[in-house]
Design a protein around this motif. Structure first.
Motif, PDB file in Angstrom:
ATOM      1  N   LYS A 180      38.423  38.936  40.197  1.00  0.00           N
ATOM      2  CA  LYS A 180      37.300  38.061  40.518  1.00  0.00           C
ATOM      3  C   LYS A 180      36.070  38.861  40.930  1.00  0.00           C
ATOM      4  CE  LYS A 180      39.983  33.993  41.920  1.00  0.00           C
ATOM      5  NZ  LYS A 180      40.424  33.145  43.060  1.00  0.00           N
ATOM      6  N   THR A 181      36.288  39.941  41.682  1.00  0.00           N
ATOM      7  CA  THR A 181      35.179  40.797  42.092  1.00  0.00           C
ATOM      8  C   THR A 181      34.503  41.424  40.874  1.00  0.00           C
ATOM      9  OG1 THR A 181      36.305  41.309  44.162  1.00  0.00           O
ATOM     10  CG2 THR A 181      34.544  42.801  43.489  1.00  0.00           C
ATOM     11  N   LEU A 182      35.303  41.929  39.950  1.00  0.00           N
ATOM     12  CA  LEU A 182      34.756  42.540  38.738  1.00  0.00           C
ATOM     13  C   LEU A 182      34.065  41.500  37.862  1.00  0.00           C
ATOM     14  CD1 LEU A 182      37.753  44.899  37.901  1.00  0.00           C
ATOM     15  CD2 LEU A 182      35.512  45.602  38.747  1.00  0.00           C
ATOM     16  N   GLU A 183      34.620  40.308  37.795  1.00  0.00           N
ATOM     17  CA  GLU A 183      33.994  39.249  36.987  1.00  0.00           C
ATOM     18  C   GLU A 183      32.643  38.841  37.562  1.00  0.00           C
ATOM     19  OE1 GLU A 183      38.129  37.159  35.337  1.00  0.00           O
ATOM     20  OE2 GLU A 183      37.219  36.521  37.226  1.00  0.00           O
ATOM     21  N   ARG A 184      32.549  38.783  38.899  1.00  0.00           N
ATOM     22  CA  ARG A 184      31.255  38.469  39.515  1.00  0.00           C
ATOM     23  C   ARG A 184      30.237  39.581  39.281  1.00  0.00           C
ATOM     24  NH1 ARG A 184      34.560  36.317  43.764  1.00  0.00           N
ATOM     25  NH2 ARG A 184      34.434  38.316  44.876  1.00  0.00           N
ATOM     26  N   ARG A 185      30.694  40.821  39.369  1.00  0.00           N
ATOM     27  CA  ARG A 185      29.788  41.953  39.161  1.00  0.00           C
ATOM     28  C   ARG A 185      29.220  41.974  37.748  1.00  0.00           C
ATOM     29  NH1 ARG A 185      32.150  47.838  38.201  1.00  0.00           N
ATOM     30  NH2 ARG A 185      32.527  46.752  36.237  1.00  0.00           N
ATOM     31  N   ASN A 186      30.060  41.643  36.785  1.00  0.00           N
ATOM     32  CA  ASN A 186      29.649  41.746  35.378  1.00  0.00           C
ATOM     33  C   ASN A 186      29.069  40.459  34.820  1.00  0.00           C
ATOM     34  OD1 ASN A 186      31.037  44.191  35.759  1.00  0.00           O
ATOM     35  ND2 ASN A 186      31.632  44.276  33.609  1.00  0.00           N
ATOM     36  N   PHE A 187      28.938  39.421  35.657  1.00  0.00           N
ATOM     37  CA  PHE A 187      28.430  38.141  35.154  1.00  0.00           C
ATOM     38  C   PHE A 187      27.008  38.309  34.618  1.00  0.00           C
ATOM     39  CE2 PHE A 187      26.304  34.023  35.679  1.00  0.00           C
ATOM     40  CZ  PHE A 187      27.178  33.215  34.954  1.00  0.00           C
ATOM     41  N   GLY A 188      26.800  37.904  33.365  1.00  0.00           N
ATOM     42  CA  GLY A 188      25.483  37.992  32.745  1.00  0.00           C
ATOM     43  C   GLY A 188      25.106  39.372  32.278  1.00  0.00           C
ATOM     44  N   LYS A 189      26.020  40.340  32.376  1.00  0.00           N
ATOM     45  CA  LYS A 189      25.727  41.711  31.938  1.00  0.00           C
ATOM     46  C   LYS A 189      26.484  42.019  30.651  1.00  0.00           C
ATOM     47  CE  LYS A 189      25.046  43.333  36.691  1.00  0.00           C
ATOM     48  NZ  LYS A 189      25.470  44.327  37.708  1.00  0.00           N
ATOM     49  N   ASN A 190      26.075  43.088  30.012  1.00  0.00           N
ATOM     50  CA  ASN A 190      26.720  43.488  28.757  1.00  0.00           C
ATOM     51  C   ASN A 190      27.879  44.457  28.967  1.00  0.00           C
ATOM     52  OD1 ASN A 190      24.937  41.956  27.176  1.00  0.00           O
ATOM     53  ND2 ASN A 190      23.399  43.595  27.193  1.00  0.00           N
ATOM     54  N   SER A 191      28.039  44.984  30.182  1.00  0.00           N
ATOM     55  CA  SER A 191      29.114  45.941  30.445  1.00  0.00           C
ATOM     56  C   SER A 191      30.467  45.242  30.457  1.00  0.00           C
ATOM     57  CB  SER A 191      28.879  46.654  31.780  1.00  0.00           C
ATOM     58  OG  SER A 191      28.837  45.707  32.829  1.00  0.00           O
ATOM     59  N   LEU A 192      31.489  45.962  30.017  1.00  0.00           N
ATOM     60  CA  LEU A 192      32.838  45.413  29.925  1.00  0.00           C
ATOM     61  C   LEU A 192      33.679  45.839  31.128  1.00  0.00           C
ATOM     62  CD1 LEU A 192      33.649  46.029  26.151  1.00  0.00           C
ATOM     63  CD2 LEU A 192      32.906  43.897  27.217  1.00  0.00           C
ATOM     64  N   ILE A 193      34.588  44.962  31.517  1.00  0.00           N
ATOM     65  CA  ILE A 193      35.574  45.285  32.547  1.00  0.00           C
ATOM     66  C   ILE A 193      36.732  46.021  31.876  1.00  0.00           C
ATOM     67  CG2 ILE A 193      37.171  44.347  34.254  1.00  0.00           C
ATOM     68  CD1 ILE A 193      35.318  41.881  34.415  1.00  0.00           C
ATOM     69  N   ARG A 194      37.065  47.186  32.411  1.00  0.00           N
ATOM     70  CA  ARG A 194      38.136  47.981  31.805  1.00  0.00           C
ATOM     71  C   ARG A 194      39.354  47.995  32.727  1.00  0.00           C
ATOM     72  NH1 ARG A 194      34.284  53.015  30.715  1.00  0.00           N
ATOM     73  NH2 ARG A 194      33.493  52.141  32.671  1.00  0.00           N
ATOM     74  N   VAL A 195      40.469  47.563  32.187  1.00  0.00           N
ATOM     75  CA  VAL A 195      41.724  47.481  32.954  1.00  0.00           C
ATOM     76  C   VAL A 195      42.767  48.359  32.272  1.00  0.00           C
ATOM     77  CG1 VAL A 195      43.550  45.983  33.825  1.00  0.00           C
ATOM     78  CG2 VAL A 195      41.200  45.132  33.715  1.00  0.00           C
ATOM     79  N   ALA A 196      43.415  49.228  33.048  1.00  0.00           N
ATOM     80  CA  ALA A 196      44.499  50.068  32.537  1.00  0.00           C
ATOM     81  C   ALA A 196      45.820  49.580  33.114  1.00  0.00           C
ATOM     82  CB  ALA A 196      44.268  51.526  32.912  1.00  0.00           C
ATOM     83  N   VAL A 197      46.791  49.350  32.246  1.00  0.00           N
ATOM     84  CA  VAL A 197      48.133  48.929  32.655  1.00  0.00           C
ATOM     85  C   VAL A 197      49.093  50.063  32.328  1.00  0.00           C
ATOM     86  CG1 VAL A 197      49.969  47.239  32.381  1.00  0.00           C
ATOM     87  CG2 VAL A 197      47.582  46.507  32.220  1.00  0.00           C
ATOM     88  N   VAL A 198      49.723  50.634  33.347  1.00  0.00           N
ATOM     89  CA  VAL A 198      50.650  51.745  33.153  1.00  0.00           C
ATOM     90  C   VAL A 198      52.063  51.184  33.049  1.00  0.00           C
ATOM     91  CG1 VAL A 198      51.503  53.923  34.066  1.00  0.00           C
ATOM     92  CG2 VAL A 198      49.124  53.246  34.468  1.00  0.00           C
ATOM     93  N   GLY A 199      52.672  51.384  31.897  1.00  0.00           N
ATOM     94  CA  GLY A 199      54.010  50.862  31.638  1.00  0.00           C
ATOM     95  C   GLY A 199      53.966  49.700  30.681  1.00  0.00           C
ATOM     96  N   CYS A 200      54.803  49.735  29.670  1.00  0.00           N
ATOM     97  CA  CYS A 200      54.847  48.659  28.671  1.00  0.00           C
ATOM     98  C   CYS A 200      56.241  48.073  28.559  1.00  0.00           C
ATOM     99  CB  CYS A 200      54.367  49.154  27.303  1.00  0.00           C
ATOM    100  SG  CYS A 200      52.594  49.446  27.226  1.00  0.00           S
ATOM    101  N   GLY A 201      56.904  47.931  29.709  1.00  0.00           N
ATOM    102  CA  GLY A 201      58.106  47.111  29.734  1.00  0.00           C
ATOM    103  C   GLY A 201      57.678  45.657  29.777  1.00  0.00           C
ATOM    104  N   TYR A 202      58.603  44.774  30.158  1.00  0.00           N
ATOM    105  CA  TYR A 202      58.262  43.356  30.202  1.00  0.00           C
ATOM    106  C   TYR A 202      57.076  43.097  31.132  1.00  0.00           C
ATOM    107  CZ  TYR A 202      61.877  41.037  27.426  1.00  0.00           C
ATOM    108  OH  TYR A 202      62.620  40.562  26.384  1.00  0.00           O
ATOM    109  N   SER A 203      57.112  43.670  32.331  1.00  0.00           N
ATOM    110  CA  SER A 203      56.058  43.406  33.298  1.00  0.00           C
ATOM    111  C   SER A 203      54.699  43.880  32.801  1.00  0.00           C
ATOM    112  CB  SER A 203      56.392  44.084  34.639  1.00  0.00           C
ATOM    113  OG  SER A 203      55.390  43.829  35.604  1.00  0.00           O
ATOM    114  N   GLY A 204      54.648  45.095  32.254  1.00  0.00           N
ATOM    115  CA  GLY A 204      53.390  45.631  31.765  1.00  0.00           C
ATOM    116  C   GLY A 204      52.821  44.831  30.606  1.00  0.00           C
ATOM    117  N   VAL A 205      53.676  44.433  29.667  1.00  0.00           N
ATOM    118  CA  VAL A 205      53.218  43.663  28.509  1.00  0.00           C
ATOM    119  C   VAL A 205      52.735  42.277  28.936  1.00  0.00           C
ATOM    120  CG1 VAL A 205      53.995  42.544  26.376  1.00  0.00           C
ATOM    121  CG2 VAL A 205      54.613  44.924  26.838  1.00  0.00           C
ATOM    122  N   GLU A 206      53.470  41.624  29.836  1.00  0.00           N
ATOM    123  CA  GLU A 206      53.053  40.301  30.305  1.00  0.00           C
ATOM    124  C   GLU A 206      51.726  40.377  31.065  1.00  0.00           C
ATOM    125  OE1 GLU A 206      56.997  37.659  31.068  1.00  0.00           O
ATOM    126  OE2 GLU A 206      56.949  39.558  32.161  1.00  0.00           O
TER     127      GLU A 206
END
Length: 545
Positions: free
Chosen positions: A241-267
């Motif tokens: 929510k903090t990142l979404e408020r910061r980027n509201f109306g801007k062209n910059s993208l929110i970048r999220v890194a998920v470490v691990g691609c088991g069930y939890s990471g994929v979901e």
């Protein structure tokens, strides 16, 4: 109904070092003569009165003006919890997850002789039971917190199960190796809680679960967020929510890194990518060359299809070498209490650098910059420390720190201790270790409840046999994949799989009352979403004419 509560404390003469006792009684309550809890300060619920405590010594303990007992530290150091009935068996269950709570409910549902029906005490450090397979729906806004995280006091209100909100400090078992006396001979051991309370038990169930292991990579503990508890979900939602408020109306993208691609990471990757849509990008990192390597092929293919359509970047065959802050600001990981109310600061908007090292030949090292790092790799069981003693009574543990059990779920060498879920290790008929999933814990709880009944009534115990019913995974608000085992090769995906998964989890909610409330809530939400969808479609049709 009049709500009354009372308890007594008896002297305990063993030499044990205790912390201050006064914290134990802050907000201590019992509901309808059945439920004990330690709610947070100033969070007392309507109709629930605090307990008054009486000293078993000559000097009685009088409650202060707030109705809470004043007990000196010296006096408190000799206190032992007094069970309501000294003649009935005492069963203590540590951990209120799938294994612990469902074992307590199973014991409550069985038919007991009057003199042998046990007193059941459930201990958990949280005030809420969390249906963890549906934590992802909190991020998507599909469910409300009360639906998947009800309070223990509400779930146990119509039962005789007692509840303590406390954290286990140490364990002192007395059923040492080779002891096989009658079930009514003596207590099985003592539990020391962090509040200072000492609890003697006849039978013990270890179901404390596990926590995410963040010490595998430098910087992970400081800068990465796990996702396995309700508090974790709150932190991740707050950061998004903090990142979404910061980027509201801007062209910059929110970048999220998920470490691990088991069930939890994929979901997580599927849920967050759907939430961000074109406002962000998700990068999923895995050491293996495929996602969900242990999943049925149908689930894996369905997940790959969804991740590709949502433009999730898969970085397969990479190890995370380190995580560091991109600038010199402070870490964004704050306590949950402050996370909910604070205005976003610079520390909430920091960026992180991930150094990736190839685990396969032919790949090059990479450097990633991310606004949010989510960690789903590794876990460690939360077994309590065992106090030293004269005889060899320590719990047998495997390399991962899980208690080793026999096929009846009893800890080896401890006939009065059962362990299940993440706290134990058990292998199937093919010699493979059972996965640490909710399905396994759910089935073990049924066997643990029955075997406790059998042990107390001097009947033969049943060996646990895991029945794999299939695997499910969420892939968004209207998408999921489900591979049942009763039809080989069948995978139900898309909206139908999503509906089937919700129905399956609705059936597995703890109590009939809670299932009914959640079912009504989900039906209402579905009806509202359907009406909104029809209105949106009609608006588009009318506007195009």
């Amino acid at each position: 109904m009049a709500l009354t509560a009372s308890a007594t404390l008896a002297p305990f003469n063993r030499v044990v070092k205790l912390k201050q006792w006064s914290n134990l009684f802050s907000g201590f309550s019992r509901r309808s003569g059945t439920d004990f809890s330690f709610p947070r300060k100033n969070s007392q619920r309507k109709g629930v009165r605090p307990l008054k405590f009486a000293s078993s010594s000559s000097s009685s303990v009088e409650p202060n003006g707030r109705g809470v007992a004043d007990i000196s530290e010296d006096e408190a150091s000799r206190r032992l919890y007094a069970w309501p009935d000294n003649k009935k068996p005492r069963v203590c269950i540590l951990g209120g997850g799938f294994g612990g709570l469902y074992t307590a409910l199973r014991l409550e549902s069985l038919v007991w002789p009057d003199e042998k029906k046990p007193q059941v005490l459930l201990v958990d450090q949280s005030e809420r039971f969390v249906f963890k397979p549906m934590l992802y729906e909190l991020l998507s806004g599909e469910v409300d917190e009360w639906e998947i995280a009800p309070r223990f006091t509400d779930l146990l209100a119509s039962t005789s199960v007692l509840f303590f909100q406390d954290k286990v400090k140490s364990l002192h078992p007395c059923d040492h190796l080779g002891w096989n006396g009658p079930s009514s001979s003596t207590c099985g051991g003592t539990i020391h809680l962090e509040s200072g309370l000492l609890i003697e038990y006849d039978w013990l169930v270890l179901a404390l679960g596990a926590e995410t292991k963040l010490d595998l990579v430098p910087g992970a503990a400081e800068f990465a967020l796990p996702f396995s508890t309700l508090e974790d979900a709150r932190r991740v939602d707050y950061k998004l929510k903090t990142l979404e408020r910061r980027n509201f109306g801007k062209n910059s993208l929110i970048r999220v890194a998920v470490v691990g691609c088991g069930y939890s990471g994929v979901e997580l990757a599927a849920t967050i990518s759907e939430r961000l849509q074109d406002k962000g990008t998700v990068q999923a990192i895995n050491v293996e060359k495929t996602i969900c390597p242990l999943a049925p092929p149908g689930n894996r293919e369905a997940a790959l299809k969804v991740l590709s359509t949502r433009k999730v970047q898969l970085l397969l065959g990479y190890l995370v070498r380190s995580i560091r802050r991109a600038g010199n600001v402070e870490s964004s990981v704050k306590p949950v209490e402050s996370v909910v109310k604070e205005i976003p600061t610079e520390s909430d908007l920091e960026k992180y650098i991930l150094e990736l090292q190839p685990a396969e030949r032919g790949l090059k090292s990479q450097i990633l910059e991310s606004d949010l790092v989510l960690w789903t790799v590794g876990s460690k069981p939360l077994l309590p420390q065992v106090e030293p003693c004269d005889w060899p009574h320590g719990l047998p543990l495997n390399a991962r720190g899980q208690a080793e059990t026999d096929e009846t779920l009893r800890v080896k060498g401890h006939p009065r201790i059962f362990a299940l879920g993440d706290s134990s290790t058990l292998r199937d008929s093919n010699g493979r270790a059972l996965p640490a999933t909710a399905q396994v814990a759910f089935q073990q709880a049924d066997f643990a409840g029955w075997n406790l009944w059998a042990a107390i009534n001097d009947r033969p115990l049943l060996p646990f046999r895991f029945q794999n019913l299939g695997e499910m995974m969420t892939l968004g608000r209207n998408d999921a994949a489900l591979s049942p085992t009763f039809v080989e090769g069948l995978t139900i995906e898309g909206p139908i799989g999503h509906t089937a998964r919700k129905i399956a989890y609705l059936i597995r909610l703890p109590t009939d009352e809670h299932r009914f409330k959640v079912g009504i809530s989900w039906l209402a939400k579905t009806a509202i979403d359907s009406i909104a969808s029809v209105q949106s479609t009609l608006s588009k049709v009318l506007s195009s004419q």
